[in-house]
Structures are given as structure tokens and as C-alpha cells.
Design a protein around this motif. Structure first.
Motif, short mmCIF file in Angstrom:
data_model
loop_
_atom_site.label_atom_id
_atom_site.label_comp_id
_atom_site.label_asym_id
_atom_site.label_seq_id
_atom_site.Cartn_x
_atom_site.Cartn_y
_atom_site.Cartn_z
N LEU A 129 -19.70 -28.68 -20.18
CA LEU A 129 -18.99 -27.40 -20.07
C LEU A 129 -19.96 -26.28 -19.73
N ASP A 130 -19.43 -25.10 -19.48
CA ASP A 130 -20.24 -23.92 -19.22
C ASP A 130 -20.91 -23.50 -20.52
N GLN A 131 -22.22 -23.63 -20.59
CA GLN A 131 -22.94 -23.31 -21.82
C GLN A 131 -23.08 -21.82 -22.05
N GLY A 132 -22.61 -21.01 -21.12
CA GLY A 132 -22.78 -19.57 -21.25
C GLY A 132 -21.67 -18.86 -21.99
N LYS A 133 -20.59 -19.58 -22.38
CA LYS A 133 -19.47 -18.87 -22.99
C LYS A 133 -18.83 -19.69 -24.10
N TRP A 134 -18.25 -18.96 -25.04
CA TRP A 134 -17.43 -19.56 -26.10
C TRP A 134 -15.98 -19.05 -25.99
N LEU A 135 -15.75 -17.77 -26.25
CA LEU A 135 -14.42 -17.19 -26.14
C LEU A 135 -14.41 -16.24 -24.96
N MET A 136 -13.55 -16.50 -24.00
CA MET A 136 -13.54 -15.69 -22.78
C MET A 136 -12.13 -15.16 -22.51
N PHE A 137 -12.06 -13.88 -22.14
CA PHE A 137 -10.81 -13.25 -21.72
C PHE A 137 -11.01 -12.80 -20.28
N ARG A 138 -10.14 -13.31 -19.38
CA ARG A 138 -10.35 -13.06 -17.96
C ARG A 138 -9.08 -12.51 -17.32
N GLY A 139 -9.23 -11.35 -16.66
CA GLY A 139 -8.15 -10.82 -15.85
C GLY A 139 -6.94 -10.35 -16.64
N SER A 184 -13.05 -8.61 -15.98
CA SER A 184 -11.92 -8.00 -15.26
C SER A 184 -10.76 -7.70 -16.19
N CYS A 185 -11.07 -7.13 -17.35
CA CYS A 185 -10.03 -6.74 -18.31
C CYS A 185 -9.88 -5.22 -18.26
N VAL A 205 -19.32 -7.29 -21.82
CA VAL A 205 -18.27 -6.62 -21.07
C VAL A 205 -18.63 -6.68 -19.60
N LEU A 206 -18.00 -7.59 -18.90
CA LEU A 206 -18.26 -7.81 -17.47
C LEU A 206 -16.97 -7.47 -16.74
N ILE A 207 -16.84 -6.22 -16.36
CA ILE A 207 -15.54 -5.77 -15.89
C ILE A 207 -15.40 -5.88 -14.38
N SER A 208 -16.46 -6.21 -13.70
CA SER A 208 -16.40 -6.55 -12.27
C SER A 208 -15.63 -5.54 -11.43
N GLY A 209 -16.04 -4.28 -11.53
CA GLY A 209 -15.46 -3.26 -10.68
C GLY A 209 -14.25 -2.56 -11.25
N THR A 210 -13.71 -3.03 -12.37
CA THR A 210 -12.61 -2.32 -13.00
C THR A 210 -13.18 -1.40 -14.07
N ASN A 211 -12.31 -0.82 -14.92
CA ASN A 211 -12.83 0.20 -15.83
C ASN A 211 -12.01 0.32 -17.10
N ASP A 212 -12.44 1.27 -17.93
CA ASP A 212 -11.73 1.66 -19.14
C ASP A 212 -11.70 0.55 -20.19
N HIS A 233 -23.52 -6.35 -24.42
CA HIS A 233 -24.15 -6.25 -23.10
C HIS A 233 -23.09 -5.82 -22.09
N ILE A 234 -23.47 -4.88 -21.23
CA ILE A 234 -22.54 -4.34 -20.24
C ILE A 234 -23.14 -4.54 -18.85
N SER A 235 -22.35 -5.06 -17.94
CA SER A 235 -22.81 -5.17 -16.55
C SER A 235 -21.60 -5.08 -15.63
N SER A 236 -21.84 -4.60 -14.40
CA SER A 236 -20.79 -4.45 -13.40
C SER A 236 -19.56 -3.78 -13.99
N ALA A 237 -19.78 -2.64 -14.65
CA ALA A 237 -18.69 -2.01 -15.40
C ALA A 237 -18.76 -0.50 -15.29
N SER A 238 -17.61 0.14 -15.48
CA SER A 238 -17.57 1.60 -15.49
C SER A 238 -16.57 2.09 -16.53
N ASN A 239 -16.81 3.32 -17.00
CA ASN A 239 -15.94 3.94 -18.00
C ASN A 239 -15.83 3.07 -19.27
N ILE A 240 -16.98 2.84 -19.88
CA ILE A 240 -17.05 2.04 -21.10
C ILE A 240 -17.42 2.95 -22.26
N PHE A 241 -16.72 2.80 -23.37
CA PHE A 241 -16.96 3.62 -24.55
C PHE A 241 -17.28 2.71 -25.74
#
Length: 431
Positions: A129-139, A184-185, A205-212, A233-241
Motif C-alpha cells: 500500500l501507499d506508505q505515506g498515508k493512513w487516513l485520507m480525505f480527498r475532494g 482538495s478539500c 493540508v494539501l489543498i492543491s489550488g483550492t482554499n479555505d 504541514h501545509i503545501s499547495s494551499a491558500s487561505n489556511i487558518f
């Protein structure tokens, strides 16, 4: 008492209206109307993972049951309403690596964690499996994860085979799963939960061009010796609080990666850990874009760093428009540090003519103690200088009685306003 029980009790009382006085009866009718009108205004449907076969004993894998519950929550829409996926209290659920996929029909989903979610202990669970993740929420848009429960990564199996701390161990690895990944949440949040002992980064938080995205009122903890266990960790993200939270781990409390803008961090307690870091950036020689970062009202206790920016010489691009304001340091090794010559082994990377441009960085109303002699380090590239730096009302002292602290600079250009101790070592001010 839940809302449903309250309504049933009111109905029971209404059934005995003959025995009620007029005033009491009118009050009960009014309360019932208020409760019913509230339900009409905000409809909701609770989906309990126990109803889909989840077992809260901490030993049975409940991944399939959680996914079935998620599929129902995600696939149905309530007009003007909220779907609620419930992880009930006083239960412990073992989850193997799992991804909760969107998009969903529901405009808002509450993932209510009242109980405890735990990870498998053995890294062997991730084989194939992908060793980089445990619980993932996508899109998923409108996702609100909250509750008084706990997410425990039980990461010690990964820590014990980490190449960072066990470089001579046969079969050591630099890989380990992040506890929670949000990709992308849009317009989503994480609040009130406790994240413990992730194998690696606790929240990405990897929001891939989305925000908030909002992280509010969370507690993230791991041992100081646990490798690479960044809090957020935050990457590829905007408007994060990120606000009103307590973070203490074996790495950065918050780390800010590439392609980020409008990041706001406030009212956070950081420690132990490596502080709040922008970077590292540009390791692959890529073009870095980081701007409009605000870190306000943060306390650092016993951390390796405080306000840090770190970039690799092979990188290109920029970091600009950064403000560190109202920070307090308690025995921090590097309260203020910019390192444009970041390297895995200090001093081992040869000097290059490239670099990430760092400009327009403000340090305002900073105070506290440094556990080392050098409290301000501005180690800028000799080829790509740091410019537009501003120190305003900075008062740093040694945590050791009778000792003094100092500043050190390489190719750093800026100005000082008000009392600044230790004295700055800027080159001539350069806009």
C-alpha cells in the motif's frame, strides 16, 4: 440528554396537560415549537458507524464499516441540511489505511469523532500500500471534522525503524504514513480533536489550488524524540487558518511548504518541537512561491527554533510578505533564524549562485529567552541576499543568568525600529 430525548420528554409532559397549570403548559408548548422549528431550519441525519458493523474494541479492523458509513453519508443529500457521520464515544476503533473520497452530494458533512480511532501498530500492515498515508480525505467540500475524541497513530513501530535515528539499522526507512491528509478539500475544517503519536506528520493540508481550511482548537502531541512528526504541514494551499491550538512533537509544530499563500497562524502554543518553519524550500531546484504568511500570538517553549525560514541553495523563486508578530520565546535555541544555505549536513553543501529570494519579512513585538548565545541568525545566500527585513521591538535575553546573546548576519539587508536586543547586524538597508 439528546435533542430527541428532550422532545420525547416534552411530548410526555404535554400528554398530561390536564395536570399542568396554564403557564407551565404554555412554556412547554413554546419549547417544543422552538425545538421543532430548529429541526426544520437545519435538518440533519446521523449515520453511526456501529450500524455498519464497526466494532469498538480496538482490535477488529473497522475500515470497511467506516467506508460503508461514509458512502451513505457522501452519496445522499439533505436539502438545506447536514449529514453527520458519528464515531461514538467510549469506543475504540482500529482503522487500517483508508481514503474517504468525494465529491459528495451533501453540501456539508460533519465527521463527528467522539470516540477513539487508532492505527495498526505494525508497519507490515502497509505492505503493498501507499506508505505515506493512513487516513485520507480527498475532494470533499464542506467537510467539518470535529469532536472531543482522539486519533492515535501509535507510531512507535515506525520510529524504531527510522533511518533518521537508526541509520545503521538494516531495513531502516525514511517513509512513514501521515495520520491525516486533506487533499482538495474546499471550505473545510478540523476542530476540537486530539491527534497523538503519528508515525510521521500528524496533519497534511494539501489543498492543491483550492482554499479555505480551518484548524481550530486542536491538540497535537508526540514525544520530542519522535522523528519527522510535524504537527501540521501545509503545501499547495491558500487561505489556511490555524488557531487556538496546542502542538508539541518531535519536529515542526507547523511547517509551510511550497505554493502557499495567505496562511494565518495565531494563538498557538508550540513545544517541544522545531518551531514554526517556512520550508525547507527548493530542495529539488524547483521554483518556490510562498507569500503572505502571518504568524501572530504564538508561544514557544523549549523548542529548537522559533520563527524560521529555511531554503536550499539549488532552489529558485521567492518567499515574501511574511510577518512574525507578538511571539514569546521560553528557552529557545534559535528564536529568529533565516537559513538560505539549508543542508542535510550543516556545511556539507557547496556554495551556489542560485537561491530562493527572501524579502519583506517583519519581526514585531518579539520577546523572551534564548538557550544559546546567538539569538538572531540571518544566514543569507552570498549570491541571493535577504532584503527588506524589519526588526521592530525585539527583546531577547539569555535563559542563562549572567550570559549575553548576540546576532549574526550574512548578506542580510534591513532596518530596526525601536528597542532591538541583541543589536541587529544588517548590511545597509535595501528595499
Amino acid at each position: 440528554m439528546g435533542l430527541g430525548k428532550i422532545k420525547r420528554e416534552l411530548l410526555r409532559v404535554l400528554s398530561k396537560e390536564v395536570a399542568l397549570g396554564a403557564t407551565c403548559f404554555a412554556f412547554v408548548v413554546l419549547m417544543l415549537r422552538l425545538l421543532c422549528s430548529d429541526v426544520v431550519a437545519v435538518k440533519s441525519e446521523v449515520v453511526d458507524v456501529l450500524d455498519f458493523g464497526a466494532v469498538g474494541d480496538g482490535t477488529v479492523d473497522s475500515s470497511e464499516a467506516f467506508l460503508k458509513a461514509w458512502d451513505l453519508v457522501c452519496s445522499r443529500e439533505i436539502e438545506n441540511g447536514v449529514r453527520i457521520m458519528l464515531v461514538p464515544e467510549n469506543q475504540t476503533f482500529l482503522l487500517h489505511p483508508v481514503t474517504f473520497n468525494g465529491p459528495c452530494k451533501a453540501k456539508e458533512i460533519k465527521f463527528l469523532i467522539m470516540g477513539r480511532i487508532i492505527s495498526p501498530i505494525s508497519p507490515k500492515t502497509w505492505e503493498g500500500l501507499d506508505q505515506g498515508k493512513w487516513l485520507m480525505f480527498r475532494g470533499v467540500s464542506g467537510l467539518k471534522i470535529k469532536g472531543g475524541g482522539e486519533i492515535n497513530g501509535r507510531g512507535w513501530g515506525w520510529w524504531n525503524q527510522s533511518c533518521r535515528y537508526h541509520p545503521h539499522l538494516e531495513g531502516c526507512t525514511s517513509l512513514a504514513p501521515t495520520a491525516m491528509i486533506f487533499e482538495s478539500c474546499k471550505t473545510s475544517s478540523l476542530s476540537q480533536v486530539r491527534l497523538v503519536n503519528s508515525s510521521q506528520t500528524h496533519t497534511h493540508v494539501l489543498i492543491s489550488g483550492t482554499n479555505d481550511f480551518i484548524v481550530d482548537d486542536v491538540v497535537i502531541t508526540a514525544p520530542e524524540t519522535s522523528p519527522n512528526t510535524d504537527g501540521i504541514h501545509i503545501s499547495s494551499a491558500s487561505n489556511i487558518f490555524i488557531r487556538n491550538s496546542i502542538i508539541g512533537t518531535g519536529d515542526d509544530c507547523v511547517s509551510i511548504g511550497d505554493h502557499t499563500t495567505n496562511i494565518h497562524i495565531s494563538h498557538v502554543r508550540c513545544g517541544p518541537g522545531h518551531g514554526i518553519s517556512i520550508g525547507s524550500l527548493g530542495r529539488a531546484g524547483n521554483f518556490v512561491q510562498v507569500r503572505n504568511i502571518r504568524v501572530n500570538t504564538v508561544s514557544f517553549k523549549g523548542t529548537t527554533n522559533g520563527a524560521r525560514i529555511k531554503t536550499w541553495q539549488v532552489g529558485k523563486g521567492y518567499v515574501r510578505g511574511v510577518t512574525f508578530e507578538n511571539l514569546f520565546f521560553d528557552s529557545v535555541k534559535n528564536p529568529i533564524i533565516i537559513d538560505q544555505n539549508y543542508c542535510n549536513v550543516r556545511g556539507a553543501c557547496r556554495e551556489l549562485e542560485t537561491g530562493v529570494k527572501v524579502r519583506d519579512v517583519v519581526y514585531k513585538n518579539l520577546q523572551g529567552t534564548s538557550s544559546t548565545e546567538v539569538a538572531i541568525t540571518l544566514n543569507c545566500s552570498r549570491s541571493v541576499s535577504c532584503t527588506g527585513l524589519l526588526l521592530q521591538s525585539v527583546l531577547l535575553k539569555s535563559s542563562v543568568t549572567g550570559k549575553n546573546v548576540s546576532s549574526t548576519c550574512i548578506n542580510a539587508h534591513g532596518a530596526a525600529i525601536g528597542v532591538v536586543q541583541p543589536a541587529p547586524c544588517f548590511q545597509d538597508f535595501d528595499h
